[in-house]
Design an enzyme around this catalytic site. Sequence first.
Site, PDB file in Angstrom:
ATOM      1  N   GLU A 115       9.960  19.639  28.396  1.00 30.04           N
ATOM      2  CA  GLU A 115      10.023  19.677  26.925  1.00 30.04           C
ATOM      3  C   GLU A 115      10.006  18.249  26.365  1.00 30.04           C
ATOM      4  OE1 GLU A 115      13.325  21.003  24.062  1.00 30.04           O
ATOM      5  OE2 GLU A 115      12.334  22.894  24.469  1.00 30.04           O
ATOM      6  N   HIS A 218      25.132  25.348  14.937  1.00 33.38           N
ATOM      7  CA  HIS A 218      25.963  24.479  15.782  1.00 33.38           C
ATOM      8  C   HIS A 218      25.680  22.991  15.641  1.00 33.38           C
ATOM      9  CE1 HIS A 218      22.886  23.246  18.695  1.00 33.38           C
ATOM     10  NE2 HIS A 218      22.378  24.440  18.522  1.00 33.38           N
ATOM     11  N   HIS A 251      28.974  29.993  17.946  1.00 22.74           N
ATOM     12  CA  HIS A 251      29.039  28.977  18.993  1.00 22.74           C
ATOM     13  C   HIS A 251      30.506  28.661  19.274  1.00 22.74           C
ATOM     14  CE1 HIS A 251      28.363  25.080  20.926  1.00 22.74           C
ATOM     15  NE2 HIS A 251      27.071  25.345  20.974  1.00 22.74           N
TER      16      HIS A 251
HETATM   17  C1  UD1 Z   1      25.267  20.738  22.816  1.00 19.93           C
HETATM   18  C2  UD1 Z   1      24.158  19.693  22.733  1.00 19.93           C
HETATM   19  C3  UD1 Z   1      23.111  20.100  21.715  1.00 19.93           C
HETATM   20  C4  UD1 Z   1      22.596  21.497  21.986  1.00 19.93           C
HETATM   21  C5  UD1 Z   1      23.779  22.458  22.040  1.00 19.93           C
HETATM   22  C6  UD1 Z   1      23.307  23.840  22.393  1.00 19.93           C
HETATM   23  C7  UD1 Z   1      24.707  17.319  23.032  1.00 19.93           C
HETATM   24  C8  UD1 Z   1      25.267  16.112  22.427  1.00 19.93           C
HETATM   25  N1  UD1 Z   1      24.731  18.417  22.280  1.00 19.93           N
HETATM   26  O1  UD1 Z   1      25.977  20.731  21.577  1.00 19.93           O
HETATM   27  O2  UD1 Z   1      22.028  19.187  21.778  1.00 19.93           O
HETATM   28  O3  UD1 Z   1      21.706  21.873  20.955  1.00 19.93           O
HETATM   29  O4  UD1 Z   1      24.697  22.011  23.053  1.00 19.93           O
HETATM   30  O5  UD1 Z   1      24.294  24.800  22.156  1.00 19.93           O
HETATM   31  O6  UD1 Z   1      24.263  17.295  24.158  1.00 19.93           O
HETATM   32  N2  UD1 Z   1      32.377  24.843  24.107  1.00 19.93           N
HETATM   33  C9  UD1 Z   1      33.104  25.749  24.861  1.00 19.93           C
HETATM   34  N3  UD1 Z   1      32.433  26.497  25.801  1.00 19.93           N
HETATM   35  C10 UD1 Z   1      31.099  26.399  26.004  1.00 19.93           C
HETATM   36  C11 UD1 Z   1      30.376  25.492  25.222  1.00 19.93           C
HETATM   37  C12 UD1 Z   1      31.026  24.710  24.287  1.00 19.93           C
HETATM   38  O7  UD1 Z   1      34.299  25.897  24.700  1.00 19.93           O
HETATM   39  O8  UD1 Z   1      30.574  27.115  26.869  1.00 19.93           O
HETATM   40  C13 UD1 Z   1      33.092  24.018  23.096  1.00 19.93           C
HETATM   41  C14 UD1 Z   1      34.015  22.979  23.775  1.00 19.93           C
HETATM   42  O9  UD1 Z   1      35.154  22.793  22.971  1.00 19.93           O
HETATM   43  C15 UD1 Z   1      33.130  21.703  23.728  1.00 19.93           C
HETATM   44  C16 UD1 Z   1      32.455  21.899  22.386  1.00 19.93           C
HETATM   45  O10 UD1 Z   1      32.153  23.295  22.312  1.00 19.93           O
HETATM   46  O11 UD1 Z   1      33.905  20.525  23.813  1.00 19.93           O
HETATM   47  C17 UD1 Z   1      31.213  21.067  22.173  1.00 19.93           C
HETATM   48  O12 UD1 Z   1      30.279  21.208  23.224  1.00 19.93           O
HETATM   49  P1  UD1 Z   1      29.130  20.069  23.379  1.00 19.93           P
HETATM   50  O13 UD1 Z   1      28.240  20.449  24.521  1.00 19.93           O
HETATM   51  O14 UD1 Z   1      29.736  18.717  23.409  1.00 19.93           O
HETATM   52  O15 UD1 Z   1      28.341  20.169  22.027  1.00 19.93           O
HETATM   53  P2  UD1 Z   1      27.441  21.320  21.430  1.00 19.93           P
HETATM   54  O16 UD1 Z   1      27.705  21.328  19.968  1.00 19.93           O
HETATM   55  O17 UD1 Z   1      27.611  22.558  22.202  1.00 19.93           O
HETATM   56  N1  UDP Z   2      21.359  32.315  22.453  1.00 19.00           N
HETATM   57  C1  UDP Z   2      22.095  33.185  23.286  1.00 19.00           C
HETATM   58  N2  UDP Z   2      23.241  33.754  22.773  1.00 19.00           N
HETATM   59  C2  UDP Z   2      23.693  33.506  21.524  1.00 19.00           C
HETATM   60  C3  UDP Z   2      22.951  32.605  20.699  1.00 19.00           C
HETATM   61  C4  UDP Z   2      21.799  32.027  21.205  1.00 19.00           C
HETATM   62  O1  UDP Z   2      21.706  33.437  24.424  1.00 19.00           O
HETATM   63  O2  UDP Z   2      24.716  34.062  21.119  1.00 19.00           O
HETATM   64  C5  UDP Z   2      20.147  31.666  23.017  1.00 19.00           C
HETATM   65  C6  UDP Z   2      18.901  31.698  22.148  1.00 19.00           C
HETATM   66  O3  UDP Z   2      18.116  32.834  22.418  1.00 19.00           O
HETATM   67  C7  UDP Z   2      18.186  30.403  22.546  1.00 19.00           C
HETATM   68  C8  UDP Z   2      19.312  29.480  22.920  1.00 19.00           C
HETATM   69  O4  UDP Z   2      20.455  30.297  23.142  1.00 19.00           O
HETATM   70  O5  UDP Z   2      17.379  30.583  23.702  1.00 19.00           O
HETATM   71  C9  UDP Z   2      19.571  28.501  21.808  1.00 19.00           C
HETATM   72  O6  UDP Z   2      20.759  27.821  22.046  1.00 19.00           O
HETATM   73  P1  UDP Z   2      21.426  26.891  20.956  1.00 19.00           P
HETATM   74  O7  UDP Z   2      21.054  27.362  19.598  1.00 19.00           O
HETATM   75  O8  UDP Z   2      22.856  26.808  21.283  1.00 19.00           O
HETATM   76  O9  UDP Z   2      20.795  25.466  21.275  1.00 19.00           O
HETATM   77  P2  UDP Z   2      19.489  24.679  20.780  1.00 19.00           P
HETATM   78  O10 UDP Z   2      18.292  25.487  21.121  1.00 19.00           O
HETATM   79  O11 UDP Z   2      19.638  24.408  19.311  1.00 19.00           O
HETATM   80  O12 UDP Z   2      19.558  23.386  21.547  1.00 19.00           O
END
Ligand code: UD1
Ligand code: UDP
Length: 384
Positions: A115, A218, A251
Amino acid sequence: MLTFGTRPEAIKMAPLVREFRKYPEKFKTTVCVTGQHRQMLDQVLDIFGIIPDYDLNIMRSGQDLYDVTARVLTGMRDILTGNAPDMILVHGDTTTSTAAALAAFYRQIPVGHIEAGLRTHNIYSPWPEEMNRQLTGRIASWHFSPTPLSRENLLRENIPGERILVTGNTVIDALYMVVERINTDHNLRKSLEKGLLLAGYDTSRLEGGRRLVLITGHRRENFGTGFINICEAIKELTHRFPEVDFVYPMHLNPNVRQPIHKVFGDSLQGLGNMFFIEPLEYLSFVLLMERSCLVLTDSGGIQEEAPGLGKPVLVMRDTTERPEAVESGTVRLVGTDYGRITSEVSALLNDSTVYESMSKAVNPYGDGQACPRIVGFIDKIINQ
Ligand code: UD1
Ligand code: UDP
């Protein structure tokens, strides 16, 4: 070695792991997950049956960018010491992908970027993703671009053309795999519907012609005022359209949940046509996307999936690195402005001409064959 750590990277790398593993005589395929996401990553690993060879398990509640970067770097150092793969593949624009690419570079291991070449050219939107992908692109030796436009972006940055392959996006490979399973396996569909009911949304509500708006959010740059505006707009829409269901799988990031509670209250139960539910595993989410009439989101991946299903997408961001779907008319940017969100959703729900113009199924992001293209190319690089 394929390295990833968050939900979207896992969804987009899973079909590639499976494709590599079809050829054990050609590749020793290993998977290293950082665990930047824990629960949301594990949901995807389970669905695609992937058991990682290495798991850095770095996630902490409320982690910041420094935490993630540092833990991925040192965790990868330990794994790569005395155990260097011929190539490390990273995905997209997360902090996992950039830190893993840097860790590979420090061991002089070539990096392949899946990507590659998406750009907004605004380093604060999306933040930190635009800088992450630019940095990963600078480190990578091989670039797998989803579209001709993303290839053009890389050529403009003086990446040699022979190091770039246009493949389509692997998310379409994943989506097709899942849609096929849902549409051919009646029992699976029924069990997903049952799971959704337990998660808090009864899909049989849609049988009498009720419509569904699916919502996710998110992005870091929307935290604070942006998310408050988004929630206020959704609340207004639920009042304006009592005959429509609004479903928001939340999220797990606490910064996403605080504004929701601020606007909708502590309990989030019994809100009539507004349903807040926990993050869904991928199959259930695709099923809901398929049943929805439109998607309101700030997600990157959903901008690629929903057009393939013929669902209009309103993107709650000011910029997008995915202009292909905007150009084809199925995705529209609405920012985080209360008035803009409420008016654009209302227009789609009220006006069938507006709706028809956005709901055509188009797929600028590929034909579901991105993974075989990538594997074929890497075979030539490594094995010939
Ligand atoms: C991250 C990515 C973002 C991506 C997104 C997809 C970075 C900086 N950000 O953002 O690019 O679009 O993931 O969703 O790489 N948490 C949980 N359990 C989980 C996941 C998250 O508890 O399974 C909570 C935790 O408190 C964690 C917080 O979410 O500290 C933030 O997670 P983080 O991966 O830092 O940022 P995202 O907003 O998820
Ligand atoms: N998705 C999922 N469960 C959810 C919400 C989203 O499986 O409850 C999937 C969605 O189909 C897509 C991906 O997660 O493939 C998108 O993830 P997210 O929006 O967290 O990240 P981004 O694409 O913005 O990096």
